[in-house]
Design an enzyme around this catalytic site. Structure first.
Site, short mmCIF file in Angstrom:
data_model
loop_
_atom_site.label_atom_id
_atom_site.label_comp_id
_atom_site.label_asym_id
_atom_site.label_seq_id
_atom_site.Cartn_x
_atom_site.Cartn_y
_atom_site.Cartn_z
N SER A 13 0.83 -1.20 0.00
CA SER A 13 0.00 0.00 0.00
C SER A 13 0.87 1.26 0.00
O SER A 13 0.41 2.32 -0.42
CB SER A 13 -0.89 0.00 1.25
OG SER A 13 -0.07 -0.05 2.40
N CYS A 75 2.39 -7.00 1.51
CA CYS A 75 1.52 -6.21 2.38
C CYS A 75 0.58 -7.21 3.04
O CYS A 75 -0.12 -7.96 2.35
CB CYS A 75 0.73 -5.22 1.51
SG CYS A 75 -0.53 -4.29 2.39
N CYS A 194 3.06 -6.66 9.93
CA CYS A 194 2.81 -5.53 9.04
C CYS A 194 4.18 -5.07 8.57
O CYS A 194 5.11 -4.93 9.39
CB CYS A 194 2.10 -4.40 9.77
SG CYS A 194 2.02 -2.87 8.81
N HIS A 196 5.32 -2.35 7.67
CA HIS A 196 5.81 -1.05 8.15
C HIS A 196 6.54 -1.16 9.49
O HIS A 196 7.33 -0.29 9.84
CB HIS A 196 4.65 -0.08 8.35
CG HIS A 196 4.14 0.54 7.09
ND1 HIS A 196 3.51 -0.19 6.12
CD2 HIS A 196 4.19 1.82 6.65
CE1 HIS A 196 3.16 0.63 5.14
NE2 HIS A 196 3.57 1.85 5.43
N1 DGL Z 1 2.19 -2.43 5.28
C1 DGL Z 1 0.88 -2.97 5.19
C2 DGL Z 1 0.82 -4.32 5.88
O1 DGL Z 1 1.75 -5.06 5.83
C3 DGL Z 1 -0.27 -2.16 5.69
C4 DGL Z 1 -0.16 -0.71 5.68
C5 DGL Z 1 -1.48 -0.07 5.47
O2 DGL Z 1 -2.32 -0.03 6.40
O3 DGL Z 1 -1.67 0.40 4.35
O4 DGL Z 1 -0.15 -4.69 6.48
#
Ligand code: DGL
Length: 277
Positions: A13, A75, A194, A196
């Site tokens: 994302s 993601c 996640c 991030h």
């Molecule tokens: N980085 C994404 C994940 O691994 C999610 C980030 C978002 O909420 O867009 O879940």
């Protein structure tokens, strides 16, 4: 004769998937890669199933137009909410010979091996938690495991806004770690579900007791992809090997170059693309 470019597509994302791409490139450096961050529409974590599926399928089709034979949804939210529909409904009709893989199954397959107590904490976006994909997948591979999930809705905005080192991050990291450990004090393994969250590792490590392992996904996904390519030479052969990486974003390239470098750990130069037009 011109050699056909068939880079491995890597989707997120926003910037988070760059923490996965970094590990893929380290483990499998000879392949070409193309990364797409749908920054204009991030975050996905709070969006509905239908919306995440629609956005992700648009991105996958774009990767196919770029010549990709294999796309990794780097993601968790997209893997949780879109992957199954894409694999089961879209690919058989539109691209039966192409492959789209996610990050949840490869992670669930090994996470139980990290734990001594068999009590595992999963830190993720609200969307990933609500999908219950990790509960299902981890129990599939480790039926005896006790798994507790914690939705951390502020963590992605904190990271996306460059506040990973700030005091706001301390507050929100501690809040969710404390809540998860109050739910199950026997947790000895915390999965960062996640892409991030690796940027918050210094804060997360400071907030958990020393005996708890904090596990990011990047290297797990990379070794799983290496294994997949070995088991599927018919797919591996179609992926081009020139060691090139293209970075694309649906939003500002200046922002992507600046913020993306922090996630990827190296300077990068991105191109702007449009999705869904
Ligand atoms: N980085 C994404 C994940 O691994 C999610 C980030 C978002 O909420 O867009 O879940």
């Amino acid at each position: 004769m011109q050699v056909k470019q068939a880079p491995i597509g890597v989707f997120d994302s926003g910037y988070g998937g760059l923490t996965i791409l970094k590990e893929l490139v380290a483990a499998l450096p000879s392949y070409d890669y193309i990364y797409l961050g749908d920054n204009a529409r991030a975050p996905y974590g709070t969006r509905s199933f239908e919306t995440v599926y629609q956005y992700t399928w648009e991105a996958v089709q774009w990767f196919f137009e770029q010549g990709c034979e294999l796309v990794v949804l780097a993601c968790n939210t997209a893997s949780a909410k879109a992957l199954r529909n894409i694999q089961q409904k879209n690919l058989p009709v539109y691209a039966p010979h192409k492959r789209v893989l996610g990050v949840i199954r490869p992670t669930a397959e090994v996470i139980g091996n990290y734990s001594q107590t068999n009590h595992i904490g999963v830190l993720a976006t609200t969307g990933t938690v609500q999908s219950e994909s990790y509960l299902l997948e981890i129990h599939h591979f480790f039926p005896e495991a006790s798994v507790y999930q914690e939705a951390c809705p502020m963590w992605v905005p904190i990271v996306e806004n460059g506040e990973s080192d700030g005091p706001g991050a301390d507050y929100f990291v501690k809040k969710h770690i404390d809540h998860l450990l109050a739910t199950d004090p026997r947790i000895d393994t915390m999965l960062l579900a996640c892409t991030h969250y690796p940027l918050l590792i210094p804060k997360i490590s400071a907030a958990v007791p020393a005996h708890i392992q904090v596990v990011p996904q990047g290297s797990i996904v990379a070794s799983s992809l290496a294994d997949y390519l070995e088991r599927h030479p018919e797919i591996a052969e179609k992926c081009s090997t020139g060691g090139q990486i293209r970075f694309c974003t649906t939003d500002s390239t200046a922002d992507f170059d600046h913020n993306g470098a922090i996630f990827f750990g190296k300077p990068l130069k991105s191109e702007h693309i449009l999705l869904g037009h």
